[in-house]
Design an enzyme around this catalytic site. Sequence first.
Site, short mmCIF file in Angstrom:
data_model
loop_
_atom_site.label_atom_id
_atom_site.label_comp_id
_atom_site.label_asym_id
_atom_site.label_seq_id
_atom_site.Cartn_x
_atom_site.Cartn_y
_atom_site.Cartn_z
N VAL A 72 0.74 -1.32 0.31
CA VAL A 72 0.24 -0.25 0.17
C VAL A 72 0.30 0.77 -0.24
O VAL A 72 0.29 2.49 -0.79
CB VAL A 72 -0.94 0.03 1.19
CG1 VAL A 72 -1.87 -0.75 1.38
CG2 VAL A 72 -0.30 0.01 2.48
N TYR A 73 1.88 1.20 0.21
CA TYR A 73 3.20 2.13 0.17
C TYR A 73 3.20 2.72 -0.39
O TYR A 73 3.39 2.64 -2.01
CB TYR A 73 4.16 1.54 0.83
CG TYR A 73 4.13 2.04 2.16
CD1 TYR A 73 3.26 2.01 2.62
CD2 TYR A 73 5.43 1.38 3.03
CE1 TYR A 73 3.24 1.58 4.57
CE2 TYR A 73 5.76 0.21 3.66
CZ TYR A 73 4.77 1.12 4.98
OH TYR A 73 4.96 0.50 6.01
#
Length: 326
Positions: free
Chosen positions: A60-61
């Site tokens: 998700v970064y």
Amino acid sequence: MEYRKLGNTGLDVSRLCLGCMTYGDPGRGNHEWTLDEEKSRPLLKQAIELGINFFDTANVYSDGSSEEIVGRALKEFARRDEVVIATKVHGRMRPGPNGAGLSRKAILQEIDASLLRLGTDYVDLYQIHRFDHEVPIEETLEALHDVVKAGKARYIGASSMYAWQFATMLHTADANGWTRFSTMQNYVNLLYREEEREMLPLCEAEGIGVIPWSPLARGRLTRDWDETTDRSRTDKFGSSLYRRTADADRKVVEAVAAVAAERGVPRAQIALAWVLQHPAVSAPIVGASKAGHLEDAVAALNIVLSDDEIRRLEEPYVPHGIVGFE
């Protein structure tokens, strides 16, 4: 650089892990303060040159761009067998059903997507990014076991959750002969010590390697309480961690400043040295947006705090409500 075994595994990791949430396309995801690829690469190279072999990112970064940047840099700056790559699964990667969580479908989809972005055939450590209350833990654990048996991950890890949840997952894996978690990535620093009550003793008893996130409390332990940065002004999650305990936390920050001034070193070195001295901790996850951040982190390895210094750093702390599990 110092190295040690990661928990009770045979894997050797640097005493510091580089957290890679800082590296990602600012136009993707919800971290507008991240560094793009051009600015990220020198820091990743510097980390390798300093002896850091452990790198932590997540799907998700920056909407996957962190994995892409980290993967390309590590492929250029180091041999694959020299580095330990960790990533995570749980957060939402796309809208609609099955776009997030720890179902079998999500895990098997996301490990392949992460490997593609990282440009590698396997990750060394595959971690669940939080506890999933909507999926049976048996389903999650068996899927993770299959990921390991397929050769796509060497070890698996967990992150911030209640100690009873983690203990239940460890027991369930053992009872079914599935791969058990080797690591716990949780929130531990001088401003948040609640993990000392249950989770850290559990990890010590079970041989789990602890790799704390935000050991410098999003940088709050490194500067005066009222000083802000671009990240602190836009980091909504980070702000939520300290909103209710500002008066007590300010006193801890002042204690760190006092000890650092007496030693003539930056505050970051004192705050990180405190985390490093805990016997359960394998490798704190440090962020670095400037070369000096990495230099301070490595210098902290040489600091041994006295009993009196530890007492002064810990004395202002008051119990906090549970945070960081979101």
